[in-house]
Enzyme design. Structure first.
Site, PDB file in Angstrom:
ATOM      1  N   LYS A  87       0.091  25.239  -4.550  1.00  0.00           N
ATOM      2  CA  LYS A  87      -1.011  24.568  -3.860  1.00  0.00           C
ATOM      3  C   LYS A  87      -0.714  23.067  -3.806  1.00  0.00           C
ATOM      4  O   LYS A  87      -1.262  22.263  -4.573  1.00  0.00           O
ATOM      5  CB  LYS A  87      -2.333  24.853  -4.564  1.00  0.00           C
ATOM      6  CG  LYS A  87      -2.717  26.332  -4.511  1.00  0.00           C
ATOM      7  CD  LYS A  87      -3.985  26.605  -5.307  1.00  0.00           C
ATOM      8  CE  LYS A  87      -4.321  28.092  -5.293  1.00  0.00           C
ATOM      9  NZ  LYS A  87      -5.506  28.417  -6.113  1.00  0.00           N
ATOM     10  N   GLU A 142       0.415  40.188 -10.409  1.00  0.00           N
ATOM     11  CA  GLU A 142      -0.956  39.709 -10.592  1.00  0.00           C
ATOM     12  C   GLU A 142      -1.913  40.890 -10.640  1.00  0.00           C
ATOM     13  O   GLU A 142      -1.861  41.775  -9.789  1.00  0.00           O
ATOM     14  CB  GLU A 142      -1.334  38.778  -9.443  1.00  0.00           C
ATOM     15  CG  GLU A 142      -2.798  38.323  -9.448  1.00  0.00           C
ATOM     16  CD  GLU A 142      -3.171  37.588  -8.175  1.00  0.00           C
ATOM     17  OE1 GLU A 142      -2.736  36.436  -8.026  1.00  0.00           O
ATOM     18  OE2 GLU A 142      -3.887  38.173  -7.329  1.00  0.00           O
ATOM     19  N   ARG A 167       0.816  -1.210   0.000  1.00  0.00           N
ATOM     20  CA  ARG A 167       0.000   0.000   0.000  1.00  0.00           C
ATOM     21  C   ARG A 167       0.848   1.258   0.000  1.00  0.00           C
ATOM     22  O   ARG A 167       0.529   2.221  -0.700  1.00  0.00           O
ATOM     23  CB  ARG A 167      -0.936  -0.025   1.220  1.00  0.00           C
ATOM     24  CG  ARG A 167      -1.801   1.209   1.414  1.00  0.00           C
ATOM     25  CD  ARG A 167      -2.420   1.740   0.138  1.00  0.00           C
ATOM     26  NE  ARG A 167      -3.134   0.762  -0.651  1.00  0.00           N
ATOM     27  CZ  ARG A 167      -3.441   0.897  -1.921  1.00  0.00           C
ATOM     28  NH1 ARG A 167      -3.065   1.979  -2.592  1.00  0.00           N
ATOM     29  NH2 ARG A 167      -4.092  -0.033  -2.564  1.00  0.00           N
ATOM     30  N   ASP A 221      -5.653  37.293 -13.413  1.00  0.00           N
ATOM     31  CA  ASP A 221      -6.325  36.411 -12.468  1.00  0.00           C
ATOM     32  C   ASP A 221      -7.841  36.542 -12.558  1.00  0.00           C
ATOM     33  O   ASP A 221      -8.397  37.626 -12.389  1.00  0.00           O
ATOM     34  CB  ASP A 221      -5.858  36.745 -11.045  1.00  0.00           C
ATOM     35  CG  ASP A 221      -6.385  35.757 -10.023  1.00  0.00           C
ATOM     36  OD1 ASP A 221      -6.318  34.540 -10.301  1.00  0.00           O
ATOM     37  OD2 ASP A 221      -6.863  36.189  -8.958  1.00  0.00           O
ATOM     38  N   LYS A 239       0.938  39.906  -5.468  1.00  0.00           N
ATOM     39  CA  LYS A 239      -0.445  39.483  -5.567  1.00  0.00           C
ATOM     40  C   LYS A 239      -1.384  40.591  -5.103  1.00  0.00           C
ATOM     41  O   LYS A 239      -0.935  41.669  -4.702  1.00  0.00           O
ATOM     42  CB  LYS A 239      -0.645  38.198  -4.763  1.00  0.00           C
ATOM     43  CG  LYS A 239       0.199  37.020  -5.297  1.00  0.00           C
ATOM     44  CD  LYS A 239       0.077  35.792  -4.447  1.00  0.00           C
ATOM     45  CE  LYS A 239      -1.295  35.155  -4.555  1.00  0.00           C
ATOM     46  NZ  LYS A 239      -1.551  34.569  -5.898  1.00  0.00           N
TER      47      LYS A 239
END
Length: 290
Positions: free
Chosen positions: A141, A202, A108, A223, A173
């Site tokens: 992410k 951004e 596994r 964005d 950002k």
């Protein structure tokens, strides 16, 4: 099209996965495999075939080497495909030999790593092949401690690596802009303090485009733009600032990818989906006695 923002993750170093392998092995079998050890004797030998039930791209075989190294009972294996190679459903990707209890104990953990990493590589490759004019990029992410593994999987699938971490390059950002107040001054401050760093900016509306062009970042991220606004921004950028690389992100659906691919080559599309939503590839370990 391959365009890595910083140095691409072309291979994994031992420190990228050694601790993860240890954690996974202890988590899955802290003491005994009570099922296998009760049913089978320790001397029984077996062979196992790693088989895929769907088309895909292999990634992560170095981690199998570390699983074997950390396991108290050694086993042998041979991969029939290399990382980054494509395969078709029904293919045998690797052959293992060793004690039956050993292979049952690591089955596994081995599959979890390979299914996860190959799943990312396979989905990335599907998008790259479907939209060859676009630069398919990953994001930050990722699961904690799996950053390089996930980005390596994207690389194996033919995708492009965005920045690996906050130290790799500057990315201004919306929160930076909101708190600092001026796009050109924010870019200028970074150029002054870190002159060798690549700068990405951004923006989330066409109203910010003129200021963005004036700031002259290396990369401009559009964005959550509508398709109409994206088309307008790209047309203006190609006319006024052709050296700025264009990236699109936010709400990227298959339909939007198709539309973006018709706006010309060289557009980047960053997709958190590649690493936070991609499912496990359907692989299995088929075991038989020797």
């Amino acid at each position: 099209m391959i365009y890595h923002y910083t140095k691409a993750i072309t291979h994994l170093a031992l420190e990228d996965y050694q601790a993860l392998v240890h954690t996974a092995l202890v988590e899955d079998c802290p003491n005994h495999d009570v099922t296998s050890e009760a049913i089978f004797s320790s001397g029984e030998q077996c062979r196992a075939r790693l088989v895929t039930r769907e088309d895909g791209v292999l990634a992560g075989q170095d981690i199998v080497t570390e699983i074997e190294r950390q396991n108290p009972d050694r086993f042998s294996f041979e991969f029939l495909k290399k990382d980054g190679e494509v395969f078709t459903a029904g293919s045998c990707l690797a052959v293992f030999e060793g004690q039956l209890n050993t292979l049952l104990r690591v089955e596994r953990v081995l599959l979890n790593f390979l299914q996860y990493i190959s799943g990312i590589a396979s989905e990335t490759n599907r998008l790259v092949q479907s939209y060859p004019g676009l630069t398919i990029l990953d994001t930050r992410k990722t699961l904690p401690a799996y950053r390089k593994i996930a980005k390596y999987a994207v690389y194996c699938g033919g995708g492009s690596n965005h920045r690996i971490n906050l130290s790799d390059m500057a990315m201004i950002k919306d929160n930076h802009v909101a708190m600092f107040g001026s796009i050109p001054k924010a870019v200028g401050a970074i150029r002054e303090k870190f002159p060798k760093q690549k700068v990405e900016l951004e923006i989330d509306s066409l109203q910010q485009l003129d200021a963005a062009i004036l700031a002259a970042p290396d990369i401009l991220l559009l964005d959550n733009f509508t398709l109409a606004d994206t088309q307008s921004a790209i047309a203006q950028l190609r006319q006024k600032a052709p050296n700025i690389f264009i990236e699109c992100s936010g709400g990227i659906t298959p339909e939007k990818l198709q539309a973006l691919s018709k706006l010309g080559e060289g557009i980047g599309v960053s997709m958190g989906y590649l690493t936070h939503t991609t499912r496990f590839l359907d692989l299995s370990l088929d075991i038989e006695r020797l």
